[in-house]
Design a protein around this motif. Sequence first.
Motif, mmCIF file in Angstrom:
data_model
loop_
_atom_site.group_PDB
_atom_site.id
_atom_site.type_symbol
_atom_site.label_atom_id
_atom_site.label_comp_id
_atom_site.label_asym_id
_atom_site.label_seq_id
_atom_site.Cartn_x
_atom_site.Cartn_y
_atom_site.Cartn_z
ATOM 1 N N PHE A 102 24.585 -20.291 36.549
ATOM 2 C CA PHE A 102 24.754 -21.619 35.987
ATOM 3 C C PHE A 102 23.729 -22.551 36.603
ATOM 4 C CE2 PHE A 102 28.621 -20.523 33.929
ATOM 5 C CZ PHE A 102 29.272 -19.656 34.759
ATOM 6 N N ARG A 103 23.157 -23.374 35.785
ATOM 7 C CA ARG A 103 22.270 -24.439 36.249
ATOM 8 C C ARG A 103 21.190 -23.923 37.198
ATOM 9 N NH1 ARG A 103 25.673 -29.786 37.540
ATOM 10 N NH2 ARG A 103 23.568 -30.614 37.304
ATOM 11 N N ILE A 104 20.340 -23.064 36.651
ATOM 12 C CA ILE A 104 19.217 -22.547 37.419
ATOM 13 C C ILE A 104 18.253 -23.681 37.729
ATOM 14 C CG2 ILE A 104 17.210 -21.033 37.367
ATOM 15 C CD1 ILE A 104 18.809 -19.143 35.579
ATOM 16 N N ASN A 105 17.884 -23.816 38.992
ATOM 17 C CA ASN A 105 16.857 -24.791 39.370
ATOM 18 C C ASN A 105 15.461 -24.208 39.156
ATOM 19 O OD1 ASN A 105 18.767 -26.674 40.183
ATOM 20 N ND2 ASN A 105 18.684 -26.011 42.322
ATOM 21 N N ALA A 106 15.300 -22.977 39.588
ATOM 22 C CA ALA A 106 13.982 -22.361 39.497
ATOM 23 C C ALA A 106 14.103 -20.855 39.678
ATOM 24 C CB ALA A 106 13.035 -22.931 40.557
ATOM 25 N N MET A 107 13.121 -20.158 39.154
ATOM 26 C CA MET A 107 12.960 -18.726 39.419
ATOM 27 C C MET A 107 11.520 -18.507 39.844
ATOM 28 S SD MET A 107 15.087 -16.825 36.378
ATOM 29 C CE MET A 107 15.127 -15.243 37.250
ATOM 30 N N GLY A 108 11.320 -17.486 40.630
ATOM 31 C CA GLY A 108 9.948 -17.267 41.050
ATOM 32 C C GLY A 108 9.776 -15.973 41.810
ATOM 33 N N TRP A 109 8.609 -15.863 42.411
ATOM 34 C CA TRP A 109 8.208 -14.657 43.120
ATOM 35 C C TRP A 109 7.671 -15.009 44.501
ATOM 36 C CZ3 TRP A 109 9.174 -9.974 40.960
ATOM 37 C CH2 TRP A 109 9.462 -9.959 39.603
ATOM 38 N N TYR A 110 8.105 -14.223 45.462
ATOM 39 C CA TYR A 110 7.590 -14.282 46.814
ATOM 40 C C TYR A 110 7.040 -12.896 47.149
ATOM 41 C CZ TYR A 110 9.997 -18.736 47.574
ATOM 42 O OH TYR A 110 10.411 -20.050 47.499
ATOM 43 N N ARG A 111 6.242 -12.829 48.199
ATOM 44 C CA ARG A 111 5.744 -11.522 48.633
ATOM 45 C C ARG A 111 5.695 -11.466 50.148
ATOM 46 N NH1 ARG A 111 -0.589 -11.971 46.570
ATOM 47 N NH2 ARG A 111 -1.292 -13.477 48.143
ATOM 48 N N GLN A 112 5.769 -10.237 50.634
ATOM 49 C CA GLN A 112 5.702 -10.019 52.073
ATOM 50 C C GLN A 112 4.853 -8.795 52.338
ATOM 51 O OE1 GLN A 112 9.498 -9.788 54.075
ATOM 52 N NE2 GLN A 112 8.575 -10.306 56.035
ATOM 53 N N ALA A 113 3.758 -9.018 53.028
ATOM 54 C CA ALA A 113 2.886 -7.924 53.442
ATOM 55 C C ALA A 113 3.303 -7.462 54.832
ATOM 56 C CB ALA A 113 1.433 -8.395 53.449
ATOM 57 N N PRO A 114 2.950 -6.235 55.203
ATOM 58 C CA PRO A 114 3.332 -5.729 56.528
ATOM 59 C C PRO A 114 2.836 -6.640 57.644
ATOM 60 C CG PRO A 114 2.513 -3.949 55.160
ATOM 61 C CD PRO A 114 2.266 -5.217 54.396
ATOM 62 N N GLY A 115 3.756 -6.989 58.546
ATOM 63 C CA GLY A 115 3.395 -7.826 59.673
ATOM 64 C C GLY A 115 3.249 -9.292 59.369
ATOM 65 N N LYS A 116 3.556 -9.684 58.141
ATOM 66 C CA LYS A 116 3.406 -11.088 57.758
ATOM 67 C C LYS A 116 4.730 -11.651 57.269
ATOM 68 C CE LYS A 116 -1.487 -10.911 56.539
ATOM 69 N NZ LYS A 116 -2.500 -11.262 55.512
ATOM 70 N N GLN A 117 4.813 -12.966 57.253
ATOM 71 C CA GLN A 117 6.005 -13.614 56.753
ATOM 72 C C GLN A 117 6.040 -13.614 55.226
ATOM 73 O OE1 GLN A 117 6.049 -17.562 58.531
ATOM 74 N NE2 GLN A 117 7.333 -16.819 60.216
ATOM 75 N N ARG A 118 7.229 -13.710 54.695
ATOM 76 C CA ARG A 118 7.366 -13.821 53.254
ATOM 77 C C ARG A 118 6.783 -15.164 52.808
ATOM 78 N NH1 ARG A 118 13.031 -12.173 50.535
ATOM 79 N NH2 ARG A 118 12.571 -10.415 51.919
ATOM 80 N N GLU A 119 6.035 -15.128 51.708
ATOM 81 C CA GLU A 119 5.388 -16.337 51.220
ATOM 82 C C GLU A 119 5.610 -16.510 49.728
ATOM 83 O OE1 GLU A 119 1.136 -16.139 51.646
ATOM 84 O OE2 GLU A 119 0.954 -14.326 50.427
ATOM 85 N N LEU A 120 5.614 -17.765 49.319
ATOM 86 C CA LEU A 120 5.731 -18.063 47.903
ATOM 87 C C LEU A 120 4.460 -17.622 47.177
ATOM 88 C CD1 LEU A 120 7.085 -19.559 45.476
ATOM 89 C CD2 LEU A 120 5.791 -21.577 46.210
ATOM 90 N N VAL A 121 4.648 -16.966 46.044
ATOM 91 C CA VAL A 121 3.529 -16.605 45.179
ATOM 92 C C VAL A 121 3.470 -17.576 44.003
ATOM 93 C CG1 VAL A 121 2.517 -14.842 43.698
ATOM 94 C CG2 VAL A 121 3.707 -14.186 45.823
ATOM 95 N N ALA A 122 4.587 -17.692 43.283
ATOM 96 C CA ALA A 122 4.638 -18.571 42.118
ATOM 97 C C ALA A 122 6.090 -18.813 41.754
ATOM 98 C CB ALA A 122 3.899 -17.953 40.925
ATOM 99 N N ARG A 123 6.350 -19.996 41.199
ATOM 100 C CA ARG A 123 7.697 -20.292 40.743
ATOM 101 C C ARG A 123 7.634 -21.196 39.539
ATOM 102 N NH1 ARG A 123 10.001 -25.212 43.022
ATOM 103 N NH2 ARG A 123 12.050 -24.248 43.247
ATOM 104 N N ILE A 124 8.723 -21.176 38.757
ATOM 105 C CA ILE A 124 8.820 -22.005 37.574
ATOM 106 C C ILE A 124 10.193 -22.661 37.582
ATOM 107 C CG2 ILE A 124 9.526 -20.008 36.163
ATOM 108 C CD1 ILE A 124 8.027 -21.403 33.807
#
Length: 115
Positions: free
Chosen positions: A29-51
């Motif tokens: 219900f009432r989605i604010n946003a959907m998107g994609w994050y990624r995490q490479a080995p040894g790195k923090q998860r980061e935002l890729v794109a969102r809508i």
Amino acid sequence: QVQLVESGGGLVQAGGSLRLSCAASGSIFRINAMGWYRQAPGKQRELVARITYGGSTNYADSVKGRFTVSRDSAKNTVYLQMLSLKPEDTAVYYCNLNIGALNYWGQGTQVTVSS
């Protein structure tokens, strides 16, 4: 209960393309946003794109001009079209669904770009 099912990852050569999909189901219900994050080995998860619900998009600087996020609201599905892939795009990509103060995550899909 909300479930996110991702698909579309894989192995591709540099310069190639992939399209990721993420379908959400359950008590949505009432989605604010959907998107994609990624995490490479040894790195923090980061935002890729969102809508957002209103259709606004934002991208990481590293993917601008190469990746496009889109959605099918009727299907509660978000897509990530990735072009001109680079080895540094290699990571596990996670779908994210934001509803109010809650964030839901997919199980992740591996994207590997070979040089």
